[in-house]
Design a protein around this motif. Structure first.
Motif, PDB file in Angstrom:
ATOM      1  N   LYS A 166     150.585 128.965  88.723  1.00  0.00           N
ATOM      2  CA  LYS A 166     150.660 129.933  87.448  1.00  0.00           C
ATOM      3  C   LYS A 166     149.693 131.092  87.669  1.00  0.00           C
ATOM      4  N   GLY A 167     148.589 131.013  88.418  1.00  0.00           N
ATOM      5  CA  GLY A 167     147.569 132.004  88.679  1.00  0.00           C
ATOM      6  C   GLY A 167     146.525 131.545  89.138  1.00  0.00           C
ATOM      7  N   TYR A 192     136.773 140.981  88.149  1.00  0.00           N
ATOM      8  CA  TYR A 192     137.384 139.899  88.190  1.00  0.00           C
ATOM      9  C   TYR A 192     138.943 139.875  87.753  1.00  0.00           C
ATOM     10  N   PHE A 193     139.217 140.806  86.786  1.00  0.00           N
ATOM     11  CA  PHE A 193     140.624 140.873  85.936  1.00  0.00           C
ATOM     12  C   PHE A 193     141.467 142.026  86.403  1.00  0.00           C
ATOM     13  N   SER A 194     140.924 142.861  86.931  1.00  0.00           N
ATOM     14  CA  SER A 194     141.785 144.159  87.177  1.00  0.00           C
ATOM     15  C   SER A 194     142.223 144.326  88.666  1.00  0.00           C
ATOM     16  N   GLU A 195     143.253 145.350  88.521  1.00  0.00           N
ATOM     17  CA  GLU A 195     143.977 145.469  90.001  1.00  0.00           C
ATOM     18  C   GLU A 195     143.100 146.091  91.236  1.00  0.00           C
ATOM     19  N   GLU A 241     141.838 140.233  90.451  1.00  0.00           N
ATOM     20  CA  GLU A 241     143.244 139.907  89.734  1.00  0.00           C
ATOM     21  C   GLU A 241     143.102 138.476  88.894  1.00  0.00           C
ATOM     22  N   TYR A 242     142.103 137.893  88.548  1.00  0.00           N
ATOM     23  CA  TYR A 242     142.249 136.544  87.896  1.00  0.00           C
ATOM     24  C   TYR A 242     143.032 136.723  86.615  1.00  0.00           C
ATOM     25  N   ASN A 243     143.739 135.964  86.469  1.00  0.00           N
ATOM     26  CA  ASN A 243     144.791 135.900  85.259  1.00  0.00           C
ATOM     27  C   ASN A 243     144.646 134.577  84.554  1.00  0.00           C
ATOM     28  N   LEU A 244     143.755 133.618  84.667  1.00  0.00           N
ATOM     29  CA  LEU A 244     143.342 132.397  84.033  1.00  0.00           C
ATOM     30  C   LEU A 244     141.861 132.326  83.754  1.00  0.00           C
ATOM     31  N   GLY A 290     141.865 131.828  88.703  1.00  0.00           N
ATOM     32  CA  GLY A 290     140.793 132.026  87.771  1.00  0.00           C
ATOM     33  C   GLY A 290     139.582 131.441  87.929  1.00  0.00           C
TER      34      GLY A 290
END
Length: 190
Positions: free
Chosen positions: A111-112, A140-143, A147-150, A114
Motif C-alpha cells: 500500500k505504501g 518525508y512526504f514530497s517528491e 515520498e512517505y504516504n502512510l 511510512g
C-alpha cells in the motif's frame, strides 16, 4: 519531453561521536533525493545507507532471468552475490547470497511506506522553527524526499510518551461515557 527535475541536494553531515553521522535538516537546508523512477523490467534500484557515511546511495543492477527457481517448477528472477560472473546486489552483503524472486506467486500488495508519529516525534517536530518543520516534512512526504504516504499514530500513550495515559481509565465504563482524547493527541497528533 520530460520535465526537468532538480538534482539531489547532498547530505550536510554532523558527527555526534561514536561513529554516528546524521544529515542536518534545518530552516535553510535539507538534503533531498533524485526523483524516484521505476526501473525497467528485470532491473532493480537499491538505496544504501551505512554507518560509514552513505546516505541513500543509489545503485542499479539487473536480475538474471532463470527458467526455474530452486525447489520450484516456475520461473523467476535471481540476483547473485559472491561470484564474478553474476551481477552483485551489494558489496556489503556476504559472499554467496542469492535472492530469488518467484514472479508467479504474489502474496500481498504494498500500500505504501511510512513511519510512526509518536508523542516523542511530534514533540521534537514542534520544537523546530516553522521553516525547519516544513523542510523536515517535505523530506518525508514530497517528491524531493522519500515520498512517505502512510503514517502510523499510536492510540493513547506508547513507550515514546512522556507519561502513561489512556482514553478511558474509569473501570467498567463499557459505554465509554468517560472517553476523551488526551492533550497529547489534540495538540500533537490529530
Amino acid at each position: 519531453t520530460l520535465p526537468c527535475l532538480p538534482a539531489a541536494r547532498p547530505c550536510n553531515p554532523k558527527d555526534f561521536g561514536h561513529g554516528s553521522l546524521v544529515c542536518v535538516c534545518n530552516a535553510t537546508y535539507c538534503d533531498t533525493l533524485d526523483p524516484l523512477v521505476l526501473p525497467a523490467p528485470g532491473s532493480y534500484v537499491k538505496y544504501e545507507s551505512s554507518k560509514a557515511g552513505k546516505r541513500l546511495e543509489r545503485s542499479e543492477g539487473r536480475f538474471q532471468s532463470s527458467l526455474r527457481t530452486p525447489g520450484s517448477a516456475v520461473g523467476g528472477w535471481r540476483c547473485h552475490r559472491g561470484t564474478p560472473r553474476h551481477h552483485g546486489l551489494s558489496r556489503g552483503l556476504p559472499a554467496g547470497l542469492l535472492l530469488t524472486l518467484n514472479i508467479s506467486a504474489l502474496y500481498q500488495q504494498v500500500k505504501g511506506f511510512g513511519g510512526s508519529l509518536s508523542d516523542a516525534a511530534a514533540m521534537n517536530i514542534l520544537k523546530l522553527s516553522q521553516p525547519a518543520q516544513d523542510n523536515l516534512l517535505r523530506s518525508y512526504f514530497s517528491e524531493s524526499g522519500i515520498e512517505y504516504n502512510l503514517v502510523r499514530v499510536p492510540m493513547a500513550c506508547s513507550d515514546f510518551s512522556v507519561r502513561p495515559y489512556s482514553y478511558d481509565d474509569v473501570p467498567d465504563d463499557f459505554e465509554l461515557k468517560h472517553f476523551r482524547l488526551a492533550d497529547e493527541d489534540v495538540k500533537m497528533k490529530v
